[in-house]
Design a protein around this motif. Structure first.
Motif, PDB file in Angstrom:
ATOM      1  N   ARG A 329       0.486  -0.752  -0.237  1.00 62.02           N
ATOM      2  CA  ARG A 329       0.188   0.068  -0.256  1.00 62.02           C
ATOM      3  C   ARG A 329       0.830   0.881  -0.211  1.00 62.02           C
ATOM      4  NH1 ARG A 329      -3.684  -0.738   5.089  1.00 62.02           N
ATOM      5  NH2 ARG A 329      -4.458   1.746   4.156  1.00 62.02           N
ATOM      6  N   ASN A 330       1.351   2.054  -1.094  1.00 61.38           N
ATOM      7  CA  ASN A 330       1.456   3.052  -1.470  1.00 61.38           C
ATOM      8  C   ASN A 330       2.010   3.772   0.009  1.00 61.38           C
ATOM      9  OD1 ASN A 330       2.261   6.366  -3.357  1.00 61.38           O
ATOM     10  ND2 ASN A 330       3.764   4.855  -2.529  1.00 61.38           N
ATOM     11  N   ALA A 331       2.854   4.276   0.288  1.00 63.36           N
ATOM     12  CA  ALA A 331       3.084   5.415   1.794  1.00 63.36           C
ATOM     13  C   ALA A 331       2.297   5.055   3.026  1.00 63.36           C
ATOM     14  CB  ALA A 331       2.491   7.391   0.975  1.00 63.36           C
ATOM     15  N   SER A 332       2.020   4.031   2.824  1.00 64.69           N
ATOM     16  CA  SER A 332       1.441   3.616   4.188  1.00 64.69           C
ATOM     17  C   SER A 332       2.418   2.568   5.133  1.00 64.69           C
ATOM     18  CB  SER A 332      -0.162   2.257   3.890  1.00 64.69           C
ATOM     19  OG  SER A 332      -0.192   1.974   4.916  1.00 64.69           O
ATOM     20  N   ASN A 333       1.606   2.525   6.847  1.00 64.10           N
ATOM     21  CA  ASN A 333       2.505   1.443   7.711  1.00 64.10           C
ATOM     22  C   ASN A 333       1.407   0.508   7.366  1.00 64.10           C
ATOM     23  OD1 ASN A 333       1.990   5.105   9.227  1.00 64.10           O
ATOM     24  ND2 ASN A 333       4.196   4.047   8.452  1.00 64.10           N
ATOM     25  N   TRP A 334       1.139  -0.110   6.410  1.00 61.38           N
ATOM     26  CA  TRP A 334       0.600  -1.455   6.593  1.00 61.38           C
ATOM     27  C   TRP A 334       0.619  -1.704   5.138  1.00 61.38           C
ATOM     28  CZ3 TRP A 334      -1.818  -3.536  10.865  1.00 61.38           C
ATOM     29  CH2 TRP A 334      -2.268  -2.749  11.524  1.00 61.38           C
ATOM     30  N   LEU A 335       0.705  -3.343   5.326  1.00 61.60           N
ATOM     31  CA  LEU A 335       0.666  -4.139   4.156  1.00 61.60           C
ATOM     32  C   LEU A 335      -0.428  -4.593   4.356  1.00 61.60           C
ATOM     33  CD1 LEU A 335       3.514  -6.257   3.919  1.00 61.60           C
ATOM     34  CD2 LEU A 335       3.187  -3.782   2.763  1.00 61.60           C
ATOM     35  N   GLY A 336      -1.594  -4.994   3.062  1.00 57.85           N
ATOM     36  CA  GLY A 336      -2.791  -5.466   3.054  1.00 57.85           C
ATOM     37  C   GLY A 336      -2.348  -6.917   2.942  1.00 57.85           C
ATOM     38  N   VAL A 337      -3.161  -7.670   2.687  1.00 59.06           N
ATOM     39  CA  VAL A 337      -3.243  -9.000   3.206  1.00 59.06           C
ATOM     40  C   VAL A 337      -4.306 -10.338   2.599  1.00 59.06           C
ATOM     41  CG1 VAL A 337      -1.821 -11.603   4.578  1.00 59.06           C
ATOM     42  CG2 VAL A 337      -1.420  -8.736   5.003  1.00 59.06           C
ATOM     43  N   ILE A 338      -4.023 -10.918   1.967  1.00 58.26           N
ATOM     44  CA  ILE A 338      -5.097 -11.982   1.474  1.00 58.26           C
ATOM     45  C   ILE A 338      -4.445 -13.494   2.218  1.00 58.26           C
ATOM     46  CG2 ILE A 338      -5.832 -13.624  -0.538  1.00 58.26           C
ATOM     47  CD1 ILE A 338      -4.390 -10.702  -2.569  1.00 58.26           C
ATOM     48  N   ARG A 339      -5.362 -14.043   3.414  1.00 57.54           N
ATOM     49  CA  ARG A 339      -5.478 -14.325   3.914  1.00 57.54           C
ATOM     50  C   ARG A 339      -5.530 -16.100   3.862  1.00 57.54           C
ATOM     51  NH1 ARG A 339      -7.737 -11.946   8.871  1.00 57.54           N
ATOM     52  NH2 ARG A 339      -6.539 -14.198  10.417  1.00 57.54           N
ATOM     53  N   ASN A 340      -6.433 -16.451   2.327  1.00 55.55           N
ATOM     54  CA  ASN A 340      -5.903 -17.460   2.491  1.00 55.55           C
ATOM     55  C   ASN A 340      -6.305 -17.745   0.891  1.00 55.55           C
ATOM     56  OD1 ASN A 340      -7.012 -20.398   2.819  1.00 55.55           O
ATOM     57  ND2 ASN A 340      -9.272 -20.473   3.063  1.00 55.55           N
ATOM     58  N   PRO A 341      -4.969 -17.487   0.144  1.00 53.43           N
ATOM     59  CA  PRO A 341      -5.124 -17.292  -1.437  1.00 53.43           C
ATOM     60  C   PRO A 341      -5.643 -18.503  -2.377  1.00 53.43           C
ATOM     61  CG  PRO A 341      -3.034 -17.576  -0.944  1.00 53.43           C
ATOM     62  CD  PRO A 341      -4.043 -17.376   0.606  1.00 53.43           C
ATOM     63  N   ASN A 342      -5.160 -19.730  -1.556  1.00 50.30           N
ATOM     64  CA  ASN A 342      -5.962 -20.552  -2.317  1.00 50.30           C
ATOM     65  C   ASN A 342      -7.698 -20.942  -2.610  1.00 50.30           C
ATOM     66  OD1 ASN A 342      -3.187 -21.550  -2.821  1.00 50.30           O
ATOM     67  ND2 ASN A 342      -3.196 -22.989  -0.915  1.00 50.30           N
ATOM     68  N   ALA A 343      -8.179 -20.188  -1.948  1.00 45.38           N
ATOM     69  CA  ALA A 343      -9.605 -20.237  -1.857  1.00 45.38           C
ATOM     70  C   ALA A 343     -10.144 -19.039  -2.751  1.00 45.38           C
ATOM     71  CB  ALA A 343     -10.060 -19.435  -0.038  1.00 45.38           C
ATOM     72  N   LEU A 344     -11.422 -19.634  -3.610  1.00 45.86           N
ATOM     73  CA  LEU A 344     -12.419 -19.145  -4.155  1.00 45.86           C
ATOM     74  C   LEU A 344     -13.180 -17.882  -3.082  1.00 45.86           C
ATOM     75  CD1 LEU A 344     -12.801 -19.532  -7.304  1.00 45.86           C
ATOM     76  CD2 LEU A 344     -15.195 -21.203  -6.588  1.00 45.86           C
ATOM     77  N   GLY A 345     -12.646 -16.738  -4.484  1.00 41.27           N
ATOM     78  CA  GLY A 345     -14.014 -15.502  -4.073  1.00 41.27           C
ATOM     79  C   GLY A 345     -13.499 -15.271  -3.435  1.00 41.27           C
ATOM     80  N   MET A 346     -14.654 -14.213  -1.976  1.00 40.80           N
ATOM     81  CA  MET A 346     -14.477 -13.239  -0.588  1.00 40.80           C
ATOM     82  C   MET A 346     -13.705 -15.149   0.226  1.00 40.80           C
ATOM     83  SD  MET A 346     -15.513 -10.359  -1.564  1.00 40.80           S
ATOM     84  CE  MET A 346     -15.236  -9.590  -0.153  1.00 40.80           C
ATOM     85  N   ASP A 347     -13.778 -15.979   0.288  1.00 34.40           N
ATOM     86  CA  ASP A 347     -13.590 -16.464   1.075  1.00 34.40           C
ATOM     87  C   ASP A 347     -11.554 -16.976   0.665  1.00 34.40           C
ATOM     88  OD1 ASP A 347     -15.801 -18.034   1.707  1.00 34.40           O
ATOM     89  OD2 ASP A 347     -14.963 -19.613   0.642  1.00 34.40           O
ATOM     90  N   SER A 348     -11.164 -16.163   0.339  1.00 37.10           N
ATOM     91  CA  SER A 348      -9.447 -15.964  -0.510  1.00 37.10           C
ATOM     92  C   SER A 348      -9.417 -14.640   1.072  1.00 37.10           C
ATOM     93  CB  SER A 348      -8.913 -14.636  -1.377  1.00 37.10           C
ATOM     94  OG  SER A 348      -9.908 -14.169  -1.636  1.00 37.10           O
ATOM     95  N   ASP A 349     -10.352 -14.013   1.771  1.00 38.66           N
ATOM     96  CA  ASP A 349      -9.679 -13.276   3.094  1.00 38.66           C
ATOM     97  C   ASP A 349      -8.504 -12.569   2.857  1.00 38.66           C
ATOM     98  OD1 ASP A 349     -10.830 -12.831   5.336  1.00 38.66           O
ATOM     99  OD2 ASP A 349      -9.625 -14.260   6.716  1.00 38.66           O
TER     100      ASP A 349
END
Length: 390
Positions: A329-349
């Protein structure tokens, strides 16, 4: 006799399996405005504050198989394991404002020699260069023994690698600028084969120099290649890659994505994630495509938004040793995380505030790791991975 045979089998299996699970070359990350993350304990990644590097975009880091830092770079300077400038490690002809400014590979057949490949920004004259690092020098702190060796120019800011089918060699892959041609260079114990395997397929990378911007990623298994292209191209494409021949084939054009930049495959290779920012930013979104949906049309139509960011712009997406995908995330103190990337759709979290960097800031880039470092990692723990449809 049966017990003895079983014991020998288990012993031989463990000796074979341990090296695959012990690969920790991607355990330490340095990127952005002095930011860093340690995956020494993959279940509890920790922010690091000891980096000496700034990079607006690209960087590369390498640790040994036990997770000990070897060196890191933004494509212009190299820092050793003590986080000091490496001997002869400055004035490299990469650029910290190139998407994939740098890529590190061990020289096949050597225990102490490493290649660093760098790209110039926006198709400029320094192009694709290689540099040779000898870690047997200076009591293991290393020295750049050869630098700024031009391979080809002009190239885009795209740079990745795939392990050869023989398990020893590598393909270094880039894309020629003002062209629709991929270049795949073979890296073997004999060195770099300077005549690349050429594959002319997909979009013409030309026009405004902003079209050079964006990631190229290979799947962990090395059989898929994906490309994101910033404005004016504004698109994401995925291809097949033959790791025996170096050929790129079977284009799937996933469509228009304004200011496309980062992308990444799930560890199992079933999903592709891509980010877009919208024209001039302000619409930072993450999309998922199901690469096992079936036909080309089915893959294209499987695309769905799985997350958005409060940041005006997002950059790199990078698979990590914990099986999750992290989002710059540009100029941010945080990273975003896709927590379950093998899962389909919104279950990827997707979680936008997924990992705190403390007082340090992410910019557009994350370290450029070849996908093969993540081929044997387990799926993220604590989440149920949705079973794939047959």
């Amino acid at each position: 006799m049966k017990k003895t045979t079983l014991l020998l089998f288990l012993l031989s299996f463990s000796l074979w399996a341990v090296p695959a699970w012990a690969q920790k070359e991607a355990s330490i990350w340095y990127f952005g405005g002095g930011a860093g993350v340690s995956f020494a304990n993959p279940q509890e990644p920790q922010a690091l504050k000891d980096s000496k590097m700034f990079s607006e975009e690209g960087s590369a880091v390498l640790s040994d198989a036990q997770g000990n830092l070897l060196f890191y770079t933004n494509g212009m300077q190299i820092w050793n394991r003590d986080r000091q400038l490496m001997a002869n490690g400055s004035e490299l002809k990469g650029h910290e404002s190139s998407t994939q400014s740098s890529l590190i590979l061990p020289k096949p057949g050597s225990s102490h020699l490493y290649y660093l490949f760098t790209t110039d920004f926006q198709g400029q004259s320094h192009g694709l260069q290689y540099h040779l690092i000898d870690l047997s020098k200076n009591n293991g702190l290393g020295e750049v023994t050869s630098k700024n060796n031009l391979i080809f120019a002009p190239v885009t800011e795209k740079l990745t690698a795939v392990r050869h089918q023989n398990g020893r060699d590598f393909w270094v892959i880039t894309h020629r600028w003002n062209s629709s041609t991929f270049y795949a260079y073979l890296i073997s114990p004999q060195g770099i084969t300077f005549k690349p395997v050429e594959s002319t397929i997909g979009a013409m990378h030309t026009g405004d120099n902003g079209g050079t911007i964006g990631y190229m990623k290979a799947s962990a298994a090395g059989n898929k290649l994906a490309v994101a292209s910033w404005a004016p191209l504004n698109k994401i494409e995925v291809f097949d890659f033959d790791n025996a021949t170096g050929q790129v084939s079977n284009l799937v054009d996933l469509g228009k994505f304004d200011e496309a930049y980062g992308l990444e495959f799930s560890q199992d290779g079933s999903k592709l994630y891509g980010g877009k920012n919208g024209l001039n930013g302000g619409e930072a979104r993450i999309f998922q495509f199901d690469l096992r949906a079936g036909s080309t049309d089915a893959i294209i139509h499987s695309g769905k938004q799985i997350g958005k960011s409060t940041s005006r712009k997002i950059g790199a997406l990078q698979l990590a040793p914990d099986g999750r995908i992290y989002v710059a995330r540009n100029a941010s103190n945080w990273l975003g995380v896709i927590r379950n990337p093998n899962a389909l759709g919104m279950d990827s979290d997707y979680k936008d505030a997924g990992l705190s960097l403390g007082t340090q800031k992410s910019e557009f880039g994350l370290p450029n790791f070849p996908g093969f470092y993540f081929q044997n990692i387990p799926a993220p723990t604590g989440f149920v991975v949705q079973q794939q449809q047959k």
